[in-house]
Design a protein around this motif. Sequence first.
Motif, PDB file in Angstrom:
ATOM      1  N   VAL A 133     -17.115  14.661 -43.768  1.00 35.26           N
ATOM      2  CA  VAL A 133     -17.485  13.820 -44.894  1.00 35.26           C
ATOM      3  C   VAL A 133     -16.222  13.024 -45.230  1.00 35.26           C
ATOM      4  CG1 VAL A 133     -18.371  13.746 -47.254  1.00 35.26           C
ATOM      5  CG2 VAL A 133     -19.040  15.607 -45.745  1.00 35.26           C
ATOM      6  N   PRO A 134     -16.069  11.838 -44.593  1.00 34.81           N
ATOM      7  CA  PRO A 134     -14.821  11.089 -44.776  1.00 34.81           C
ATOM      8  C   PRO A 134     -14.440  10.979 -46.245  1.00 34.81           C
ATOM      9  CG  PRO A 134     -16.208  10.011 -43.168  1.00 34.81           C
ATOM     10  CD  PRO A 134     -17.024  11.139 -43.763  1.00 34.81           C
ATOM     11  N   PRO A 135     -13.210  11.260 -46.571  1.00 40.59           N
ATOM     12  CA  PRO A 135     -12.055  11.447 -45.688  1.00 40.59           C
ATOM     13  C   PRO A 135     -11.802  12.897 -45.295  1.00 40.59           C
ATOM     14  CG  PRO A 135     -11.285  11.367 -47.925  1.00 40.59           C
ATOM     15  CD  PRO A 135     -12.798  11.235 -47.975  1.00 40.59           C
ATOM     16  N   ILE A 136     -12.767  13.814 -45.524  1.00 44.82           N
ATOM     17  CA  ILE A 136     -12.551  15.234 -45.247  1.00 44.82           C
ATOM     18  C   ILE A 136     -13.269  15.649 -43.978  1.00 44.82           C
ATOM     19  CG2 ILE A 136     -12.948  17.575 -46.100  1.00 44.82           C
ATOM     20  CD1 ILE A 136     -12.783  16.400 -48.936  1.00 44.82           C
ATOM     21  N   SER A 137     -12.497  16.255 -43.079  1.00 38.77           N
ATOM     22  CA  SER A 137     -13.049  16.865 -41.871  1.00 38.77           C
ATOM     23  C   SER A 137     -12.468  18.259 -41.767  1.00 38.77           C
ATOM     24  CB  SER A 137     -12.672  16.058 -40.623  1.00 38.77           C
ATOM     25  OG  SER A 137     -13.303  14.804 -40.641  1.00 38.77           O
ATOM     26  N   ASP A 138     -13.311  19.235 -41.452  1.00 41.49           N
ATOM     27  CA  ASP A 138     -12.837  20.611 -41.364  1.00 41.49           C
ATOM     28  C   ASP A 138     -13.777  21.412 -40.480  1.00 41.49           C
ATOM     29  OD1 ASP A 138     -11.263  22.856 -41.835  1.00 41.49           O
ATOM     30  OD2 ASP A 138     -12.026  23.221 -43.852  1.00 41.49           O
ATOM     31  N   THR A 139     -13.249  22.466 -39.906  1.00 38.30           N
ATOM     32  CA  THR A 139     -14.030  23.481 -39.219  1.00 38.30           C
ATOM     33  C   THR A 139     -13.749  24.775 -39.967  1.00 38.30           C
ATOM     34  OG1 THR A 139     -13.874  22.365 -37.095  1.00 38.30           O
ATOM     35  CG2 THR A 139     -14.400  24.710 -37.045  1.00 38.30           C
ATOM     36  N   TYR A 140     -14.808  25.453 -40.399  1.00 37.92           N
ATOM     37  CA  TYR A 140     -14.614  26.672 -41.164  1.00 37.92           C
ATOM     38  C   TYR A 140     -15.699  27.680 -40.806  1.00 37.92           C
ATOM     39  CZ  TYR A 140     -18.152  24.493 -44.192  1.00 37.92           C
ATOM     40  OH  TYR A 140     -19.274  23.892 -44.678  1.00 37.92           O
ATOM     41  N   ASN A 196     -35.339  38.962 -49.805  1.00 36.88           N
ATOM     42  CA  ASN A 196     -35.762  37.581 -50.066  1.00 36.88           C
ATOM     43  C   ASN A 196     -35.265  37.095 -51.424  1.00 36.88           C
ATOM     44  OD1 ASN A 196     -37.199  37.139 -47.659  1.00 36.88           O
ATOM     45  ND2 ASN A 196     -38.902  38.336 -48.451  1.00 36.88           N
ATOM     46  N   ARG A 197     -34.261  37.807 -51.968  1.00 34.26           N
ATOM     47  CA  ARG A 197     -33.762  37.478 -53.305  1.00 34.26           C
ATOM     48  C   ARG A 197     -32.525  36.594 -53.300  1.00 34.26           C
ATOM     49  NH1 ARG A 197     -35.376  42.665 -53.186  1.00 34.26           N
ATOM     50  NH2 ARG A 197     -33.302  43.404 -52.696  1.00 34.26           N
ATOM     51  N   SER A 198     -31.611  36.829 -52.347  1.00 34.94           N
ATOM     52  CA  SER A 198     -30.371  36.056 -52.383  1.00 34.94           C
ATOM     53  C   SER A 198     -29.623  36.154 -51.064  1.00 34.94           C
ATOM     54  CB  SER A 198     -29.460  36.531 -53.514  1.00 34.94           C
ATOM     55  OG  SER A 198     -28.978  37.830 -53.248  1.00 34.94           O
ATOM     56  N   VAL A 199     -28.679  35.232 -50.923  1.00 29.68           N
ATOM     57  CA  VAL A 199     -27.714  35.287 -49.836  1.00 29.68           C
ATOM     58  C   VAL A 199     -26.381  34.836 -50.423  1.00 29.68           C
ATOM     59  CG1 VAL A 199     -28.341  32.969 -48.996  1.00 29.68           C
ATOM     60  CG2 VAL A 199     -27.123  34.540 -47.491  1.00 29.68           C
ATOM     61  N   THR A 200     -25.331  35.574 -50.101  1.00 31.43           N
ATOM     62  CA  THR A 200     -23.991  35.214 -50.558  1.00 31.43           C
ATOM     63  C   THR A 200     -23.104  34.977 -49.349  1.00 31.43           C
ATOM     64  OG1 THR A 200     -23.269  37.519 -50.660  1.00 31.43           O
ATOM     65  CG2 THR A 200     -24.206  36.590 -52.669  1.00 31.43           C
ATOM     66  N   TRP A 201     -22.063  34.185 -49.561  1.00 29.09           N
ATOM     67  CA  TRP A 201     -21.136  33.930 -48.467  1.00 29.09           C
ATOM     68  C   TRP A 201     -19.708  33.861 -48.989  1.00 29.09           C
ATOM     69  CZ3 TRP A 201     -24.798  30.539 -50.195  1.00 29.09           C
ATOM     70  CH2 TRP A 201     -24.353  29.377 -50.823  1.00 29.09           C
ATOM     71  N   THR A 202     -18.778  34.155 -48.071  1.00 32.06           N
ATOM     72  CA  THR A 202     -17.349  34.058 -48.351  1.00 32.06           C
ATOM     73  C   THR A 202     -16.672  33.425 -47.148  1.00 32.06           C
ATOM     74  OG1 THR A 202     -16.969  36.284 -47.495  1.00 32.06           O
ATOM     75  CG2 THR A 202     -17.267  36.078 -49.877  1.00 32.06           C
ATOM     76  N   LEU A 203     -15.566  32.805 -47.419  1.00 34.06           N
ATOM     77  CA  LEU A 203     -14.804  32.129 -46.373  1.00 34.06           C
ATOM     78  C   LEU A 203     -14.067  33.141 -45.510  1.00 34.06           C
ATOM     79  CD1 LEU A 203     -13.835  29.318 -45.316  1.00 34.06           C
ATOM     80  CD2 LEU A 203     -11.844  29.630 -46.809  1.00 34.06           C
ATOM     81  N   VAL A 204     -14.163  32.961 -44.191  1.00 37.18           N
ATOM     82  CA  VAL A 204     -13.418  33.776 -43.238  1.00 37.18           C
ATOM     83  C   VAL A 204     -12.171  33.019 -42.809  1.00 37.18           C
ATOM     84  CG1 VAL A 204     -13.473  34.865 -40.957  1.00 37.18           C
ATOM     85  CG2 VAL A 204     -15.509  34.936 -42.427  1.00 37.18           C
ATOM     86  N   GLU A 205     -12.365  31.742 -42.400  1.00 37.35           N
ATOM     87  CA  GLU A 205     -11.222  30.923 -41.997  1.00 37.35           C
ATOM     88  C   GLU A 205     -11.534  29.445 -42.142  1.00 37.35           C
ATOM     89  OE1 GLU A 205     -10.196  31.636 -37.905  1.00 37.35           O
ATOM     90  OE2 GLU A 205     -12.197  31.185 -37.192  1.00 37.35           O
ATOM     91  N   SER A 206     -10.456  28.662 -42.358  1.00 41.31           N
ATOM     92  CA  SER A 206     -10.589  27.226 -42.545  1.00 41.31           C
ATOM     93  C   SER A 206      -9.211  26.594 -42.462  1.00 41.31           C
ATOM     94  CB  SER A 206     -11.191  26.922 -43.919  1.00 41.31           C
ATOM     95  OG  SER A 206     -11.122  25.550 -44.219  1.00 41.31           O
ATOM     96  N   VAL A 207      -9.191  25.301 -42.203  1.00 41.86           N
ATOM     97  CA  VAL A 207      -7.938  24.554 -42.226  1.00 41.86           C
ATOM     98  C   VAL A 207      -7.669  24.040 -43.634  1.00 41.86           C
ATOM     99  CG1 VAL A 207      -6.767  22.506 -41.338  1.00 41.86           C
ATOM    100  CG2 VAL A 207      -8.162  23.902 -39.805  1.00 41.86           C
ATOM    101  N   LEU A 208      -8.687  23.499 -44.314  1.00 46.84           N
ATOM    102  CA  LEU A 208      -8.507  22.854 -45.612  1.00 46.84           C
ATOM    103  C   LEU A 208      -8.829  23.728 -46.816  1.00 46.84           C
ATOM    104  CD1 LEU A 208     -10.077  19.358 -44.852  1.00 46.84           C
ATOM    105  CD2 LEU A 208      -7.664  19.979 -44.871  1.00 46.84           C
ATOM    106  N   LEU A 209      -9.637  24.766 -46.618  1.00 48.65           N
ATOM    107  CA  LEU A 209     -10.113  25.576 -47.742  1.00 48.65           C
ATOM    108  C   LEU A 209      -9.330  26.876 -47.867  1.00 48.65           C
ATOM    109  CD1 LEU A 209     -13.924  25.196 -47.030  1.00 48.65           C
ATOM    110  CD2 LEU A 209     -12.615  24.010 -48.804  1.00 48.65           C
ATOM    111  N   ARG A 210      -9.002  27.237 -49.083  1.00 49.18           N
ATOM    112  CA  ARG A 210      -8.383  28.534 -49.365  1.00 49.18           C
ATOM    113  C   ARG A 210      -9.488  29.564 -49.623  1.00 49.18           C
ATOM    114  NH1 ARG A 210      -4.689  27.158 -53.085  1.00 49.18           N
ATOM    115  NH2 ARG A 210      -3.064  27.105 -51.522  1.00 49.18           N
ATOM    116  N   SER A 211     -10.566  29.121 -50.293  1.00 48.69           N
ATOM    117  CA  SER A 211     -11.716  29.988 -50.524  1.00 48.69           C
ATOM    118  C   SER A 211     -12.971  29.125 -50.634  1.00 48.69           C
ATOM    119  CB  SER A 211     -11.540  30.830 -51.797  1.00 48.69           C
ATOM    120  OG  SER A 211     -11.557  30.019 -52.938  1.00 48.69           O
TER     121      SER A 211
END
Length: 145
Positions: free
Chosen positions: A58-65, A74-89
Amino acid sequence: MTELTTSSIVIAATPERVLHAIADFAAYPSWAKGVKSADVLSSDAQGRPAQVRFVLDVPPISDTYTLSYVWDGNRSVTWTLVESVLLRSLDGTYELKALADGTTEVSYRLQLDLMVPVIGMLKRKGEKVLIETALRGLKTYVEKN
C-alpha cells in the motif's frame, strides 16, 4: 497500556460463512486492500490456518509479515505478529455475533505498533482506516459469494 481501535459491521451471512471467508486467506488479495498474497504456512489440529505470511503493498508502505492465529469455534479469531520488517506488533481480533435476523455482527479490534515512531493520534486514525476498509471488503466478499 496501548489502546485498541475497534469498529463493527453487519454482514448478511451466518457466523460460519463469515468465519469461512476470514479463513480463506488465498482470497484475501481479491478483497483486502493492499494484500498481494497470503500464504498459509501451518495449520492447527482442526485444519484451520495457524500461521500465515502476508505480502502487503500500500504505497508508500510495503512489507512482508507473518501472523499467528487462534480460532475460537465460530465466535472469534485472534492474531499476533510473528515477524515483520516494519511492524513491532500487530494484534487483532474478529469477533462474530449471530443476530436474530440471520445476519452476523463482526467486530474488529486492532492494535499495531510500527518500528518507526508515530504520533498516537495518527496511528489510531490509520488503524481506523485499515479496520473500516477491511470490514467493508469482507462484507462485500461474503455477501457476493
